[in-house]
Enzyme design. Structure first.
Site, PDB file in Angstrom:
ATOM      1  N   SER A 100       0.848  -1.193   0.000  1.00  0.00           N
ATOM      2  CA  SER A 100       0.000   0.000   0.000  1.00  0.00           C
ATOM      3  C   SER A 100       0.880   1.239   0.000  1.00  0.00           C
ATOM      4  O   SER A 100       2.108   1.154   0.096  1.00  0.00           O
ATOM      5  CB  SER A 100      -0.931   0.018   1.227  1.00  0.00           C
ATOM      6  OG  SER A 100      -0.169   0.122   2.421  1.00  0.00           O
ATOM      7  N   SER A 109      12.122   9.594   7.212  1.00  0.00           N
ATOM      8  CA  SER A 109      11.080  10.548   7.588  1.00  0.00           C
ATOM      9  C   SER A 109      11.750  11.834   8.033  1.00  0.00           C
ATOM     10  O   SER A 109      12.921  11.840   8.420  1.00  0.00           O
ATOM     11  CB  SER A 109      10.246   9.975   8.740  1.00  0.00           C
ATOM     12  OG  SER A 109       9.452  10.969   9.343  1.00  0.00           O
ATOM     13  N   TYR A 158       9.100   6.445  17.125  1.00  0.00           N
ATOM     14  CA  TYR A 158       9.182   6.510  15.664  1.00  0.00           C
ATOM     15  C   TYR A 158      10.390   7.344  15.244  1.00  0.00           C
ATOM     16  O   TYR A 158      11.182   6.941  14.382  1.00  0.00           O
ATOM     17  CB  TYR A 158       7.899   7.121  15.111  1.00  0.00           C
ATOM     18  CG  TYR A 158       7.844   7.217  13.610  1.00  0.00           C
ATOM     19  CD1 TYR A 158       7.681   6.071  12.820  1.00  0.00           C
ATOM     20  CD2 TYR A 158       7.939   8.446  12.966  1.00  0.00           C
ATOM     21  CE1 TYR A 158       7.633   6.152  11.439  1.00  0.00           C
ATOM     22  CE2 TYR A 158       7.879   8.534  11.592  1.00  0.00           C
ATOM     23  CZ  TYR A 158       7.728   7.395  10.825  1.00  0.00           C
ATOM     24  OH  TYR A 158       7.679   7.487   9.452  1.00  0.00           O
TER      25      TYR A 158
END
Length: 266
Positions: free
Chosen positions: A13, A139, A152
């Site tokens: 995805s 990120s 994270y």
């Protein structure tokens, strides 16, 4: 990229799916890795409709042996590996003081960081043989910490440090390393985010739709960087400003990060 082989983790995805379809559209052979075999079958169909060949290899990247099997299967079917895209990821949302299940930190590290390490370790000899490219989808939180993302952010900082170090080690070998730092991207990783109690499904209310990049646009930027064999992509202009502020006036950068995330107690 015609006839090149790309192994993509987290391909069921979001960014991984769109990147796989884009690569297939350029004639690449794509190896699709994720845990959900049904979703991978759907992505495989999209890749083949786009004109490429696709192989589904259900894989849990937190398992080093599974990563070894992924690479072995890719080489068995397509003869080698030109690109390894470490895209599999797991998110979190919650203040550290509210965490009741510390195992979520280990889960984040095993998927976001160690999963990339395992896949890269197994794939590296094959990527070197073809003078290929290693891609790490990190990120902006791997550049600067933000509230409610302690685990994270830590996993993405680890990923950034690993690939920055590996890039230097691989200098002169013909292998390049690209680290990608997206901002908010509209993918279902938000719906699967871990909360302070370690359970999934903590959608992030701070990521409003009008601040988010769609997965197709993100994958297009990654594809362009792969073609140019760039070393790094930071996707948001505001993030580049934040990085500069962090170096010059870190306190201001912290306050801006807090404001951007609209910090609240869950």
């Amino acid at each position: 990229m015609r006839a090149k082989t790309a192994v993509i983790t987290g391909a069921s995805s979001g960014i991984g799916e769109e990147l796989a379809v884009a690569l297939a559209g350029r004639g690449a052979q794509v190896v699709l890795a994720a845990r959900g075999e049904g979703a991978l079958a759907r992505v495989k169909q999209r890749c083949e409709q786009a004109g490429g060949r696709a192989l589904v290899v259900p894989t849990d990247v937190s398992d080093p042996e599974a990563c070894g099997r992924l690479v072995a299967r890719a080489v068995e079917v397509f003869g080698g590996i030109d690109y390894l895209v470490n895209n599999a990821g797991l998110a979190m949302r919650g203040r550290f003081e509210d965490v009741t299940d510390l195992s979520l930190f280990e889960r984040l590290m095993r998927v976001n960081y160690l999963g990339a390490v395992y896949c890269t370790h197994h794939a590296l000899p094959h990527v070197k043989a073809r003078g290929g490219l290693l891609v790490a989808v990190s990120s902006l939180t791997g550049k600067s910490g933000v509230p409610t993302r302690t685990g994270y952010s830590a996993s993405k900082h680890a990923m950034q440090g690993f690939f920055d170090s590996l890039r230097i080690e691989l200098s002169g070998t013909g292998v390049d390393v690209l680290v990608v730092s997206p901002g908010f991207v509209a993918t279902d990783i938000r719906a699967r985010a871990l909360g302070p109690d370690g359970t999934a499904g903590h959608t992030d209310i701070a990521e409003e739709e009008n601040r988010m990049m769609d997965a197709r646009t993100c994958s297009d930027l990654i594809l362009r960087a792969m073609e140019r064999r760039e070393r790094e992509v930071v996707m948001m202009p505001a993030a580049k400003l934040m990085m500069a502020l962090k170096a010059l006036v870190p306190g201001v950068a912290d306050r801006l990060a807090s404001r951007m995330m609209k910090q609240t107690r869950p």
